[in-house]
Motif scaffolding. Structure first.
Motif, PDB file in Angstrom:
ATOM      1  N   ALA A   1       0.833  -1.203   0.000  1.00  0.00           N
ATOM      2  CA  ALA A   1       0.000   0.000   0.000  1.00  0.00           C
ATOM      3  C   ALA A   1       0.866   1.251   0.000  1.00  0.00           C
ATOM      4  O   ALA A   1       0.571   2.234  -0.699  1.00  0.00           O
ATOM      5  N   GLN A   2       1.953   1.228   0.765  1.00  0.00           N
ATOM      6  CA  GLN A   2       2.870   2.367   0.771  1.00  0.00           C
ATOM      7  C   GLN A   2       3.512   2.548  -0.603  1.00  0.00           C
ATOM      8  O   GLN A   2       3.658   3.677  -1.095  1.00  0.00           O
ATOM      9  N   GLY A   3       3.922   1.430  -1.226  1.00  0.00           N
ATOM     10  CA  GLY A   3       4.516   1.503  -2.553  1.00  0.00           C
ATOM     11  C   GLY A   3       3.535   2.015  -3.588  1.00  0.00           C
ATOM     12  O   GLY A   3       3.891   2.818  -4.465  1.00  0.00           O
TER      13      GLY A   3
ATOM     14  N   GLU B   1      -8.370  -4.311   5.874  1.00  0.00           N
ATOM     15  CA  GLU B   1      -8.860  -3.221   6.725  1.00  0.00           C
ATOM     16  C   GLU B   1      -7.738  -2.313   7.228  1.00  0.00           C
ATOM     17  O   GLU B   1      -7.864  -1.074   7.179  1.00  0.00           O
ATOM     18  N   PRO B   2      -6.591  -2.839   7.696  1.00  0.00           N
ATOM     19  CA  PRO B   2      -5.551  -1.937   8.223  1.00  0.00           C
ATOM     20  C   PRO B   2      -4.934  -1.005   7.179  1.00  0.00           C
ATOM     21  O   PRO B   2      -4.389   0.037   7.539  1.00  0.00           O
ATOM     22  N   VAL B   3      -5.001  -1.372   5.892  1.00  0.00           N
ATOM     23  CA  VAL B   3      -4.346  -0.522   4.881  1.00  0.00           C
ATOM     24  C   VAL B   3      -5.337   0.343   4.112  1.00  0.00           C
ATOM     25  O   VAL B   3      -4.918   1.169   3.292  1.00  0.00           O
ATOM     26  N   LEU B   4      -6.629   0.195   4.360  1.00  0.00           N
ATOM     27  CA  LEU B   4      -7.604   1.010   3.635  1.00  0.00           C
ATOM     28  C   LEU B   4      -7.395   2.511   3.852  1.00  0.00           C
ATOM     29  O   LEU B   4      -7.551   3.295   2.898  1.00  0.00           O
ATOM     30  N   PRO B   5      -7.015   2.970   5.063  1.00  0.00           N
ATOM     31  CA  PRO B   5      -6.746   4.419   5.200  1.00  0.00           C
ATOM     32  C   PRO B   5      -5.628   4.910   4.280  1.00  0.00           C
ATOM     33  O   PRO B   5      -5.702   6.031   3.750  1.00  0.00           O
ATOM     34  N   LEU B   6      -4.600   4.079   4.067  1.00  0.00           N
ATOM     35  CA  LEU B   6      -3.520   4.457   3.148  1.00  0.00           C
ATOM     36  C   LEU B   6      -4.024   4.559   1.709  1.00  0.00           C
ATOM     37  O   LEU B   6      -3.556   5.389   0.924  1.00  0.00           O
ATOM     38  N   LEU B   7      -4.972   3.697   1.369  1.00  0.00           N
ATOM     39  CA  LEU B   7      -5.467   3.641  -0.003  1.00  0.00           C
ATOM     40  C   LEU B   7      -6.631   4.590  -0.250  1.00  0.00           C
ATOM     41  O   LEU B   7      -6.978   4.843  -1.412  1.00  0.00           O
ATOM     42  N   ARG B   8      -7.229   5.127   0.821  1.00  0.00           N
ATOM     43  CA  ARG B   8      -8.436   5.932   0.667  1.00  0.00           C
ATOM     44  C   ARG B   8      -8.285   7.078  -0.340  1.00  0.00           C
ATOM     45  O   ARG B   8      -9.179   7.285  -1.182  1.00  0.00           O
ATOM     46  N   PRO B   9      -7.184   7.863  -0.306  1.00  0.00           N
ATOM     47  CA  PRO B   9      -7.084   8.948  -1.289  1.00  0.00           C
ATOM     48  C   PRO B   9      -7.149   8.465  -2.733  1.00  0.00           C
ATOM     49  O   PRO B   9      -7.709   9.170  -3.595  1.00  0.00           O
TER      50      PRO B   9
END
Length: 620
Positions: free
Chosen positions: A510-512, A603-611
C-alpha cells in the motif's frame, strides 16, 4: 641424474594419469621426509586426497604446499577449492583473496570466488565475481552460466541476457546445470533453446540418472505450460506417472518435488484445484531449494483461493512470502528496513512546469514514438499489451526495463537524473534514443515500420525520461481497483528481490502503491504528457466501447484485430508476465472485486489507499 624425489613424483604422476588416486596416496606414504616436502609430491597427494573425498587431509596438504610456495596462486586456489568442499568457507575465501593478490586477472580465481559466494548465499558479490570471470575470459562457459544465474537471482535481467547470449549453441551441459540454463532461457522466451538444452543434458552415472530423467521431464512439462502449449505439456506429463514419483528412493526428494509441481501446474490449468492443492502440500513437505518451495506455496495459495478457502489461502501466501524474504535478505538487505522504498527510482521528481522550460530538441513524432503502457503491476497492462500486439500495425517487445537502463546510463557517466535532462544537447538525446533503439532491435529485429509497444508498468516512475526523449509519445495508464491490484501482487511469485520485499506485506504494498501514484501525478503535472487512463473494470463491462476509445487515442482506423487478442495470445505462446495464462482466456469478471474475500486483511491498509480509492472513484 634423477633424484629420489623426482622418481617418486614420476611414479605418483603415472598412477594419477592412470586414474588410480588410491595408489598415489599409497606411494606418498612411502616418501622420505625430504620427498614428502617436494612440491610435485605434495600437489599429487593433495589432488588424490581430494579425489577420494579425504577432504580434511587434502586441506592440510594444500595448506602445507601454499605455505611452502606462497608466491604460487594455483596452490592457494587448490587450498580454496578443497576448503570450500570441506565446508570451511571462511578459509576458502581467505585463500582465494590471497590468490587474487598474486593473479588478479585469473578468470578461474574469480569464478571460484563467485561459486564460494553463491554457496554463502551472498548473491551480489557472487554476481560481481562471476561477471568478472566472464569478462576476463568470454569463452569460459561455466562462468557465464553461473554469472547468468547470479544475475537471475538478483533480478538483473539485462546482464543475465548478456551472459546468455548465444547460449543455445553452447556445448552439452551436465544435467543439473542444464536444468538451470533451460529455466533461464525460457524466462527469456527462448523455448526452443531451452528444450535443446534439456535434450542434450549429460546425465549422471549410475542410479542417479533415473531421478534426473524425471526432473528433466518435469521441467519440460513446466516449460510447455509456461508457454501455453498445454497439449505438449500433457503429453510430457505421461512420462511422470505419480506412481513412479512415489517409488523414488528417499534421497530423490528434488526429483519427486519437481514431478509433483509439474502435475500440480497442469491440474490448475484444468481446473482440478483440490488435486493441485494436495500436490503442492506434498512439495512443501520436501526438503528442497527455496525457489521451488516458494513456487509451491504460491501455487497452494492460488489453489485454495480457487476453492474458496480464503483464510487458508492467506496462510499459504504468508509462507510463500517468508521464503522469498529469506532470498531477498541476501540480495537487498537494506530494503528490509521498515522505512525502505523498494520502488524508488534513482533521482527525484521534476518540479511543476519544469518540462516546459527544457530547451526544445528535435524529436520523433507521435507515430514514430513508442506507445508506452504503464501502471502499477497487476493493473491490466498485459491485457492491453496483447490487445495492441494483436493489431498488425503494432509490435510489443514483452516487458523490458530499457527506460530504466537509460536512466542508469546517465548516472554512470556522471549526469544527475532528472535534473540534467534539462541540459541534454541534441546529440545527447539522439544518442540515448539510439541506445534505446539498439536494445529494441536486439529483441525485435523485424519491427520495420510498425509502432513499438513498450509495456513496463514501472515506467510510470520514469515519465521525465520518456518525455525528454519522446515528448509526443502516447502513454496509456492502466488503472484497476487498488485493493484488487494489491491482492494480485501479493499472490504472484515475482523474481525481482525488490518486489519480493515490496509484496511481503499489504502495508509495504500500500505504501509503494501510494508513493508510485504520488510521483506519477507530480510528474504528469510537470510534463503534461498525452495520457489515456485505461480502467480494467470498464474494459470488462464495456469492452467494445473501450476498444473504440483506445483506437481513437492511437489514431487506429480498424480496431477489430484488437478484439481477438486472446486468440493472438494463444498463438504467441510466450508472455513474460504472470498473466501469461489469463490473457489467453479473454475478458471476464472473475478478477473484479476479488479482494473482498480478504477484506479482513485489507482493513488496516484502507486508510492508506483511501485517497486513491476516492480519486479513481472506487468503493471500499
Amino acid at each position: 641424474m634423477p633424484t629420489a624425489s623426482t622418481d617418486l613424483a614420476g611414479a605418483m604422476a603415472g598412477a594419477w594419469n592412470a586414474g588410480e588416486p588410491e595408489r598415489v596416496i599409497a606411494l606418498a606414504a612411502q616418501a622420505t621426509p625430504a620427498q614428502a616436502s617436494d612440491e610435485s609430491v605434495l600437489l599429487l597427494l593433495g589432488l588424490a586426497q581430494q579425489a577420494t573425498a579425504r577432504l580434511a587431509q587434502a586441506v592440510a596438504t594444500f595448506r602445507r604446499l601454499a605455505q611452502r610456495r606462497p608466491d604460487v596462486s594455483a596452490y592457494w586456489n587448490n587450498l580454496a577449492v578443497v576448503s570450500r568442499q570441506a565446508g570451511d568457507l571462511a578459509g576458502a575465501e581467505q585463500a582465494l583473496l590471497t590468490a587474487l593478490t598474486l593473479a588478479p586477472d585469473d578468470a578461474e580465481l574469480h569464478y571460484n570466488l563467485g561459486l564460494l559466494h553463491t554457496q554463502q548465499r551472498r548473491w551480489l558479490p557472487a554476481r560481481q565475481a562471476l561477471l568478472d570471470a566472464a569478462q576476463l575470459d568470454p569463452h569460459f562457459i561455466e562462468a557465464r552460466l553461473q554469472a547468468a544465474y547470479a544475475c537471475y537471482v538478483c533480478g538483473d535481467n539485462t546482464r543475465q541476457e548478456a551472459m546468455l547470449s548465444g547460449a543455445g549453441d553452447w556445448p552439452a551441459q551436465p544435467a543439473e546445470q542444464a536444468l538451470v540454463l533451460s529455466a533461464m532461457l525460457s524466462v527469456q522466451g527462448n523455448l526452443d533453446a531451452a528444450l535443446r538444452t534439456l535434450a542434450h543434458a549429460q546425465l549422471p552415472d549410475g542410479a542417479a540418472a533415473g531421478g534426473m530423467r524425471l526432473r528433466i521431464a518435469a521441467q519440460r512439462v513446466l516449460l510447455y505450460e509456461r508457454n501455453n502449449r498445454i497439449d505438449a505439456a500433457q503429453d510430457e506429463l505421461r512420462q511422470l506417472p505419480l506412481a513412479a514419483l512415489d517409488a523414488l528412493p528417499p534421497d530423490e526428494q528434488q526429483a519427486r518435488a519437481d514431478g509433483w509441481r509439474a502435475h500440480a501446474a497442469l491440474a490448475m490449468r484444468s481446473g482440478a484445484h483440490a488435486e493441485a492443492d494436495a500436490l503442492y502440500q506434498r512439495v512443501l513437505a520436501c526438503a528442497i531449494d527455496d525457489e521451488s518451495r516458494a513456487s509451491a506455496a504460491f501455487g497452494l495459495a492460488s489453489a485454495r483461493d480457487r476453492q474458496g478457502r480464503h483464510p487458508e489461502a492467506w496462510q499459504a501466501l504468508q509462507q510463500a512470502h517468508a521464503i522469498q524474504l529469506d532470498t531477498a535478505r541476501n540480495v537487498v538487505p537494506e530494503l528490509l528496513a521498515t522505512d525502505s522504498r523498494p520502488l524508488q527510482v534513482a533521482g527525484g521528481n521534476v518540479a511543476r512546469g519544469t518540462c516546459a522550460d527544457w530547451k526544445p530538441l528535435s524529436s520523433p513524432g507521435s507515430r514514430q514514438s513508442p506507445v508506452f503502457v504503464v501502471g502499477f503491476p497487476r493493473s491490466g497492462t498485459t491485457l492491453l499489451e496483447q490487445m495492441l500486439d494483436a493489431h498488425q500495425d503494432f509490435r510489443s517487445m514483452d516487458e523490458r526495463a530499457y527506460v530504466h537502463d537509460l536512466i542508469e546510463g546517465m548516472e554512470l557517466v556522471g549526469q544527475q537524473y532528472p535534473e540534467d535532462l534539462a541540459s541534454l544537447t541534441q546529440q545527447d538525446a539522439d544518442q540515448l534514443r539510439s541506445v534505446y533503439r539498439r536494445m529494441v532491435g536486439e529483441v525485435l529485429p523485424d519491427l520495420g515500420g510498425r509502432r513499438l509497444v513498450d509495456k513496463n508498468p514501472l515506467n510510470m516512475l520514469c515519465l521525465p525520461m520518456i518525455m525528454r526523449l519522446f515528448p509526443h509519445a502516447r502513454i496509456i495508464l492502466c488503472l484497476r481497483h487498488p485493493c484488487d491490484v494489491l491482492l494480485s501482487c501479493s499472490m504472484q511469485p515475482f523474481r525481482s528481490p525488490a518486489f519480493m520485499v515490496l509484496c511481503s506485506s499489504l502495508q509495504r504494498l500500500a505504501q509503494g502503491y501510494a508513493g508510485a501514484f504520488e510521483q506519477w501525478y507530480r510528474d504528469v503535472e510537470a510534463c503534461a504528457p498525452q495520457v489515456l487512463e485505461w480502467r480494467y473494470e470498464s474494459v470488462v463491462d464495456q469492452f467494445d466501447a473501450q476498444v473504440a476509445r483506445l483506437g481513437q487515442f492511437l489514431d487506429i482506423a480498424d480496431t477489430s484485430p484488437m478484439t481477438r487478442f486472446a486468440e493472438h495470445a494463444r498463438r504467441k505462446r510466450f508472455i513474460s508476465t504472470p498473466s501469461y495464462a489469463q490473457v489467453t482466456e479473454g475478458v471476464h469478471r472473475k478478477a473484479v472485486g476479488r479482494w473482498q474475500h480478504y477484506r479482513e486483511q485489507f482493513e488496516p491498509v484502507l486508510p492508506l489507499l483511501r485517497p486513491w480509492l476516492d480519486r479513481f472513484g472506487y468503493e471500499a
